[in-house]
Motif scaffolding. Structure first.
Motif, PDB file in Angstrom:
ATOM      1  N   ARG A   1       0.813  -1.222   0.000  1.00 46.34           N
ATOM      2  CA  ARG A   1       0.000   0.000   0.000  1.00 46.34           C
ATOM      3  C   ARG A   1       0.842   1.266   0.000  1.00 46.34           C
ATOM      4  NH1 ARG A   1      -5.178  -1.590   3.880  1.00 46.34           N
ATOM      5  NH2 ARG A   1      -5.723  -3.486   2.750  1.00 46.34           N
ATOM      6  N   MET A   2       1.885   1.265  -0.811  1.00 44.82           N
ATOM      7  CA  MET A   2       2.742   2.436  -0.994  1.00 44.82           C
ATOM      8  C   MET A   2       2.949   2.657  -2.489  1.00 44.82           C
ATOM      9  SD  MET A   2       3.400   3.403   2.113  1.00 44.82           S
ATOM     10  CE  MET A   2       4.740   4.555   1.885  1.00 44.82           C
ATOM     11  N   GLN A   3       3.218   3.914  -2.846  1.00 46.97           N
ATOM     12  CA  GLN A   3       3.390   4.270  -4.253  1.00 46.97           C
ATOM     13  C   GLN A   3       4.643   5.114  -4.417  1.00 46.97           C
ATOM     14  OE1 GLN A   3       0.338   6.733  -5.917  1.00 46.97           O
ATOM     15  NE2 GLN A   3       0.833   6.211  -8.019  1.00 46.97           N
TER      16      GLN A   3
ATOM     17  N   ASN B   1      -4.805  -2.195  -9.422  1.00 46.48           N
ATOM     18  CA  ASN B   1      -6.066  -1.778 -10.031  1.00 46.48           C
ATOM     19  C   ASN B   1      -5.900  -1.402 -11.498  1.00 46.48           C
ATOM     20  OD1 ASN B   1      -4.529   0.447  -9.289  1.00 46.48           O
ATOM     21  ND2 ASN B   1      -6.333   1.780  -9.117  1.00 46.48           N
ATOM     22  N   SER B   2      -4.675  -1.017 -11.879  1.00 49.47           N
ATOM     23  CA  SER B   2      -4.438  -0.632 -13.270  1.00 49.47           C
ATOM     24  C   SER B   2      -3.424  -1.528 -13.955  1.00 49.47           C
ATOM     25  CB  SER B   2      -3.959   0.820 -13.342  1.00 49.47           C
ATOM     26  OG  SER B   2      -2.748   0.969 -12.595  1.00 49.47           O
ATOM     27  N   SER B   3      -2.888  -2.534 -13.239  1.00 46.33           N
ATOM     28  CA  SER B   3      -1.851  -3.437 -13.781  1.00 46.33           C
ATOM     29  C   SER B   3      -0.689  -2.639 -14.349  1.00 46.33           C
ATOM     30  CB  SER B   3      -2.447  -4.370 -14.848  1.00 46.33           C
ATOM     31  OG  SER B   3      -3.459  -5.164 -14.297  1.00 46.33           O
ATOM     32  N   GLU B   4      -0.309  -1.590 -13.629  1.00 44.68           N
ATOM     33  CA  GLU B   4       0.775  -0.718 -14.093  1.00 44.68           C
ATOM     34  C   GLU B   4       2.066  -1.060 -13.366  1.00 44.68           C
ATOM     35  OE1 GLU B   4       0.525   3.807 -14.851  1.00 44.68           O
ATOM     36  OE2 GLU B   4       1.390   3.598 -12.846  1.00 44.68           O
ATOM     37  N   CYS B   5       3.146  -1.186 -14.150  1.00 46.47           N
ATOM     38  CA  CYS B   5       4.475  -1.522 -13.623  1.00 46.47           C
ATOM     39  C   CYS B   5       5.386  -0.322 -13.823  1.00 46.47           C
ATOM     40  CB  CYS B   5       5.017  -2.745 -14.366  1.00 46.47           C
ATOM     41  SG  CYS B   5       6.764  -3.111 -14.049  1.00 46.47           S
TER      42      CYS B   5
ATOM     43  N   ASN C   1      -0.904   4.416  -0.652  1.00 44.75           N
ATOM     44  CA  ASN C   1      -1.821   4.208  -1.760  1.00 44.75           C
ATOM     45  C   ASN C   1      -2.493   2.862  -1.569  1.00 44.75           C
ATOM     46  OD1 ASN C   1      -2.703   3.208  -4.533  1.00 44.75           O
ATOM     47  ND2 ASN C   1      -2.114   5.320  -5.003  1.00 44.75           N
ATOM     48  N   LEU C   2      -3.807   2.861  -1.648  1.00 45.53           N
ATOM     49  CA  LEU C   2      -4.557   1.651  -1.337  1.00 45.53           C
ATOM     50  C   LEU C   2      -4.291   0.534  -2.330  1.00 45.53           C
ATOM     51  CD1 LEU C   2      -6.724   0.398   0.511  1.00 45.53           C
ATOM     52  CD2 LEU C   2      -8.453   1.320  -1.041  1.00 45.53           C
ATOM     53  N   TRP C   3      -3.959   0.865  -3.604  1.00 43.92           N
ATOM     54  CA  TRP C   3      -3.911  -0.157  -4.657  1.00 43.92           C
ATOM     55  C   TRP C   3      -2.493  -0.513  -5.083  1.00 43.92           C
ATOM     56  CZ3 TRP C   3      -8.483  -2.206  -5.057  1.00 43.92           C
ATOM     57  CH2 TRP C   3      -9.605  -1.425  -4.793  1.00 43.92           C
ATOM     58  N   CYS C   4      -1.493   0.192  -4.602  1.00 46.65           N
ATOM     59  CA  CYS C   4      -0.133   0.007  -5.106  1.00 46.65           C
ATOM     60  C   CYS C   4       0.798  -0.576  -4.044  1.00 46.65           C
ATOM     61  CB  CYS C   4       0.442   1.344  -5.602  1.00 46.65           C
ATOM     62  SG  CYS C   4      -0.546   2.105  -6.912  1.00 46.65           S
ATOM     63  N   ASP C   5       1.863  -1.234  -4.518  1.00 49.28           N
ATOM     64  CA  ASP C   5       2.914  -1.778  -3.661  1.00 49.28           C
ATOM     65  C   ASP C   5       4.263  -1.417  -4.247  1.00 49.28           C
ATOM     66  OD1 ASP C   5       1.002  -3.117  -2.022  1.00 49.28           O
ATOM     67  OD2 ASP C   5       0.890  -4.719  -3.529  1.00 49.28           O
ATOM     68  N   ILE C   6       5.262  -1.339  -3.389  1.00 47.11           N
ATOM     69  CA  ILE C   6       6.635  -1.076  -3.822  1.00 47.11           C
ATOM     70  C   ILE C   6       7.465  -2.324  -3.549  1.00 47.11           C
ATOM     71  CG2 ILE C   6       8.697   0.326  -3.485  1.00 47.11           C
ATOM     72  CD1 ILE C   6       6.906   2.616  -2.632  1.00 47.11           C
ATOM     73  N   TYR C   7       8.218  -2.762  -4.562  1.00 51.27           N
ATOM     74  CA  TYR C   7       9.085  -3.934  -4.447  1.00 51.27           C
ATOM     75  C   TYR C   7      10.538  -3.469  -4.570  1.00 51.27           C
ATOM     76  CZ  TYR C   7       4.840  -6.709  -5.144  1.00 51.27           C
ATOM     77  OH  TYR C   7       3.597  -7.266  -5.010  1.00 51.27           O
ATOM     78  N   SER C   8      11.299  -3.606  -3.508  1.00 54.49           N
ATOM     79  CA  SER C   8      12.710  -3.202  -3.507  1.00 54.49           C
ATOM     80  C   SER C   8      13.565  -4.438  -3.711  1.00 54.49           C
ATOM     81  CB  SER C   8      13.079  -2.524  -2.185  1.00 54.49           C
ATOM     82  OG  SER C   8      12.346  -1.337  -2.007  1.00 54.49           O
ATOM     83  N   ARG C   9      14.490  -4.338  -4.647  1.00 53.54           N
ATOM     84  CA  ARG C   9      15.332  -5.482  -4.965  1.00 53.54           C
ATOM     85  C   ARG C   9      16.333  -5.704  -3.834  1.00 53.54           C
ATOM     86  NH1 ARG C   9      18.352  -6.510 -10.760  1.00 53.54           N
ATOM     87  NH2 ARG C   9      18.715  -8.759 -10.468  1.00 53.54           N
TER      88      ARG C   9
END
Length: 1015
Positions: free
Chosen positions: A872-874, A911-915, A933-941
């Motif tokens: 839930r972060m953007q 929600n938007s399938s945005e990368c 952000n309710l719909w987004c996630d952050i992926y840290s390598r």
């Protein structure tokens, strides 16, 4: 209610019921004789039914209670009384009400005292010198000199010896009674009298039944007589006539504790204290329930107290007060060796390091006088008994009473040293303390001990009505075990750079019996560290004890010194009137405090003034928190050391050096009594490669499925990182997320929460695995990072082949650690023990290269395994490349395969399938920012495919291919493997054809089932 009047009015109350007023005179003078009128035989015969025999002399039970109405006819007075008689426990009590006055007397024969409660005023007299001792008798027991109550039979024998006569039956108050008469003489009052008393009727064919099923009880006593009164002109006689009505006679005493003790909260002057106030131990912990009857409120708190370490902790809800201003539960820890309080919000995790406040319940103020006769104050820790106001000498033992259903010893004190912040005038409080009676025991659920004495149960505090304050503390779970074992945790108040975890080992031969001495061992180690490193005990955090057959382990965290201002209480807009001992120029109050703590600037610095207008820092050896030595100032602030201690505080690095040196030169020694014998322990090694209480992540079986388990196994000597006090999922998570090296296995002990991470994978050296009870060994399952496509081969044309590979996990490890190219997938054919490595992901190969193979499985990388997710972060300010309409695992794949491995993180919005690919990492503060952000996630390598930490531009993954692709197995074996693989593929195609064609021609089918335990 003392004197002749009471005795004369109630002399018959005890006459009948065992509370005799005195013994008859054996040789009375002539004028003392009085002849009883003989019974009227005619009347007697008329009253008794024909053939009825005379009933036996009535008996009185050894324990009873009765209400009495005494009508003193010659005085025209009625007195109401309650009498309680307990011969078995050698006590009696009498309550009287007359002339609107209520008096209560308790006859304590055990302690030779009569206790009076007259209209709420209580005092005690020595029974031997008190006139009222005759009310219930006064005799010596077995010649021992101990006063003892008369037995009930004594009185009736006394009456019988004076001519006890049966007068027949008579109705009294409508009750059929047996009538008895006796003639008596009382020498103390020089009185002759006739006593008529009536008991409920009892004979063969008739018995009157009382409410408590009693058959013979007293109903009335009537006394008539005259008293010899000597006068100057000769003797005269005074007549008297009393009638005593007895009601509600019972053969037992209801609520006896309340009858033979003064009312709660009433302290009786002069009462003997037959039991000393209990002494509390130097370490204890408890939970308290605080009942505030004034505010109709109940609150709870947990308290941990350690006088030897000068530490106090209490957990509670403070309300809207400094420094919390919140209703959240908090933990407050006081370190009296420095005067610092650690205030921790348990909901938010915030920590404030402040001076201990002098209004704290555990703080006491010492007052000293300096050479100028000015008062100076400093705070000190209350002693174990002072914490409960048990140090006062005014306590007296009041007997036993039941509270909370528990029999307790009661101690009462009247004191003036209890104050309230809103009351300025002095007042006297009553402290009533209840301790567990010796006949009871308490068993807590902690430690080794079972407590049998000196256990506080309740403290009740009351004040005068003008103050209007009353509170009851119910104390639970009283534990005298050492509470310093991980109870005073302040590590959350320090940053990572201010903490250093370490492990100390003691070599030897140990068995399970050493576990029962872990508290003593931990305390001795902690005390040795404080002595060797010159730090106070609170800086040694999270002590953990563990052992195996060859070593004892002690793991802890060393903290840095607190910030300098925390040692001082601030008095704003004040300064010292006298000159300071040293002046220095600084730029902040923090620097001034640092100079005061630095012994090289001024030895024994106790306070300072800081004037920001001219950056002046005035240091002083004087200790002043209040008084005329400070004056008002608009430009300066005064800071005073909270406690009377100027010991130098070593930095963490200096303390660590001293500690390490003490171990390395063999000076780290102490003694612990083991099995009754002193055992000397000398530390053998010390290391700082330790982590404590790793950061928790969400627990799931998916996490544990990434490891293979071996029950009751361990690999000693390969402890690359130790964690303590963690759950098994924390241990597994720490192994997966380790950044500085590749963690291939861990061992976890369920009885202690002890976790050891290792670079060694047990498959590479199975001979080092040993048995260890209660501990399991978990080895990394490399295949967990790959997605399996069963019954499929993709890499039949691969030029990198390994033979003699017996599990899919071994094949996955080869792929993850391969340096020749970026291995993205592999085929494992367990039928021929062969592993094929590939450069291509399953979804990137043409459909024509995917073949069915009943004997093989294909595995492709799960790219998401290399990333840490922040839900839930953007991402806000860094998005180098945006791709629409792809799944999240495909987004991770693109990030990993980006040229030069420059992709460090990506954001994905479901929600938007945005990368959104980014070269910035959330792990590096300042490079990228985010927002909720309710719909987004952050992926840290976080890692490369082999598990090593992620870095930019890793050359190892993009080195030129080697000239030979065959990395394991012989050429002959490879040739054979290729032939067999071709046959397997052919067979697979045949069975696949038959499957789609229909049923087998010969009604026979062949299926290949893979054992899950083989992978």
């Amino acid at each position: 209610m003392k004197g002749m009047m009471l005795r004369s009015l109630l002399m018959c109350v005890g006459c009948l019921l065992g509370s005799t007023l005195g013994q008859p005179s054996t040789t009375p003078p002539p004028y003392q004789y009085q002849t009883c009128a003989p019974p009227n035989t005619t009347q007697l015969g008329n009253n008794l039914p024909a053939g009825t025999v005379m009933p036996p002399v009535p008996t009185i039970p050894s324990t009873f209670q009765v209400r009495v109405e005494a009508n003193i006819l010659d005085k025209k007075t009625t007195i109401v009384a309650e009498e309680y008689y307990d011969m078995l426990n050698n006590r009696a009590a009498l309550r009287t009400i007359t002339n609107n006055t209520e008096d209560y007397m308790i006859f304590d024969y055990t302690n030779d005292q009569i206790i009076y409660d007259v209209n709420g005023i209580c005092y005690a007299d020595d029974m031997k010198y008190d006139d009222n001792q005759l009310l219930f008798g006064m005799k010596l027991q077995h010649g021992s000199g101990v006063p003892h109550i008369y037995t009930t039979s004594d009185t009736l024998h006394f009456a019988k010896n004076n001519g006890l006569l049966y007068m027949g039956r008579k109705a009294v108050r409508g009750i059929q009674c047996d009538w008895w008469r006796s003639c008596m003489y009382w020498s103390m009052l020089q009185s002759n009298f006739t006593l008529d008393y009536y008991f409920t009727a009892m004979y063969t064919n008739y018995t009157w039944l009382e409410p408590d099923n009693s058959h013979v009880v007293p109903i009335r006593a009537e006394i008539t007589g005259n008293q010899y009164v000597p006068q100057n002109n000769g003797a005269s006689y005074k007549t008297f006539h009393h009638i005593y009505e007895y009601f509600d006679f019972r053969h037992s005493i209801w609520a006896p504790e309340a009858k033979f003790m003064p009312p709660r909260g009433l302290k009786c002057a002069g009462r003997k204290s037959t039991k000393p106030v209990p002494n509390l131990t130097a370490q204890y912990s408890y939970r308290e329930e605080i009942v505030d009857s004034l505010d109709s409120a109940i609150s709870q708190a947990d308290v941990y107290y350690d006088y030897s370490y000068k530490l106090v902790r209490f957990d509670y809800r403070p309300g809207n007060v400094y420094p919390y201003y919140t209703s959240n539960p908090v933990t407050e820890i006081h370190d009296y060796s420095t005067g610092i309080a650690y205030a921790i919000d348990k909901t938010l995790g915030n920590c404030s390091i402040i001076p201990i406040q002098n209004a704290s319940f555990d703080a006491s103020i010492n007052i000293t006088v300096n050479q100028n006769a000015n008062k100076q104050f400093y705070i000190r820790m209350k002693s174990p008994s002072q914490l409960f106001y048990l140090d006062n000498k005014t306590y007296s033992y009041e007997g036993q009473r039941t509270v909370r259903g528990v029999l307790c010893d009661v101690f009462i004190s009247k004191r003036t040293d209890f104050t309230l912040p809103y009351i300025s005038v002095p007042f006297t409080s009553t402290f009533e303390f209840f301790f567990l009676a010796d006949s009871w025991t308490e068993q807590n659920n902690l430690g080794q001990k079972s407590i049998t004495k000196d256990v506080p149960i309740q403290l009740a505090i009351t004040t005068p009505d003008s103050v209007g304050y009353s509170v009851t503390y119910n104390l639970y779970d009283w534990t005298t075990e050492d509470p310093s074992f991980n109870r005073f945790d302040v590590t959350s108040c320090y940053t990572v750079d201010q903490k250093k975890s370490f492990i100390i080992e003691w070599p030897g031969t140990w068995d399970q019996s050493i576990a029962q001495y872990q508290n003593q061992f931990v305390r001795q180690v902690t005390q040795t560290i404080t002595r060797m490193s010159h730090v106070n005990a609170i800086r040694i955090q999270k002590p953990t004890f563990n052992f195996d057959t060859s070593n004892i382990y002690f793991v802890a965290t060393l903290l840095d010194v607190p910030q300098p201002l925390a040692y001082f209480s601030k008095m704003p807009n004040r300064y010292r009137q006298m000159s300071n001992d040293k002046q220095v120029t600084v730029t902040s109050a923090m620097d001034c405090a640092r100079s005061c703590n630095d012994g090289s600037t001024l030895t024994g610095c106790m306070s300072f003034d800081y004037c920001p207008s001219n950056n002046l820092c005035g240091l002083s050896k004087s200790h002043t928190q209040d008084g005329s030595v400070v004056a008002g100032s608009t430009t300066c602030d005064h800071y005073d050391r909270t406690v009377d201690n100027t010991a130098l505080m070593r930095s963490m690095d200096a303390a660590w050096t001293a500690l390490k040196n003490s171990v390395l030169i063999g000076d780290f020694q102490f003694t612990v009594n083991v099995n009754g014998n002193p055992v000397k322990f000398t530390a053998g090694s010390i290391d700082e490669n330790v982590k404590q209480n790793a950061q928790r992540q969400l627990s799931s079986q998916v996490l544990m499925n990434k490891f293979n388990m071996q029950i009751n196994k361990n690999i000693p000597g390969y402890d690359d990182l130790v964690l303590t006090g963690v759950a098994i999922d924390d241990c597994a998570s720490s192994c997966i997320s380790e950044q500085s090296w590749v963690c291939n296995s861990f061992s976890y002990c369920f009885d202690t929460g002890y976790c050891v991470l290792s670079k060694l994978h047990p498959d590479t050296r199975p001979s080092v695995v040993v048995n260890k009870p209660l501990c399991d060994l978990y080895s990394k399952k490399y295949s967990a990072d790959y997605q399996m496509i069963a019954g499929t081969t993709v890499l039949s044309s691969s030029d990198t082949i390994y033979q003699n590979i017996y599990t899919a996990d071994q094949c996955a490890q080869l792929c993850s650690n391969y340096n020749g190219f970026n291995c993205k997938s592999f085929d494992f054919c367990d039928g021929i023990s062969t592993c094929y490595l590939g450069k291509t992901h399953f979804y990137d190969v043409p459909q024509s290269d995917r073949q069915d193979s009943p004997m093989c499985n294909h595995f492709s990388r799960k790219y998401l395994a290399d990333f840490q997710k922040n839900s839930r972060m953007q991402l806000l300010n860094k998005a180098d490349r945006i791709i629409q309409n792809i799944p999240v695992d495909q987004c991770a794949k693109i990030c990993v395969e980006q040229e030069a491995a420059s992709c460090a993180s990506f954001g994905y919005c479901g929600n938007s399938s945005e990368c959104r690919l980014s070269t910035a990492s959330m792990r590096n503060v300042g490079q990228v920012s985010s927002q909720p952000n309710l719909w987004c996630d952050i992926y840290s390598r976080t890692a490369f495919p082999d598990g090593t930490p992620y870095i930019n531009n890793p050359q190892k993954y993009y080195a030129p291919p080697k000239s030979s692709g065959y990395s394991g197995g012989s050429m002959a074996g490879l040739a054979f493997g290729m032939i067999v693989l071709g046959l397997i593929i052919a067979v697979g195609v045949f069975f696949g054809y038959q499957k789609f064609r229909g049923s087998p021609m010969d009604n026979m089918a062949v299926s290949f089932v893979k054992d899950e335990h083989d992978a």
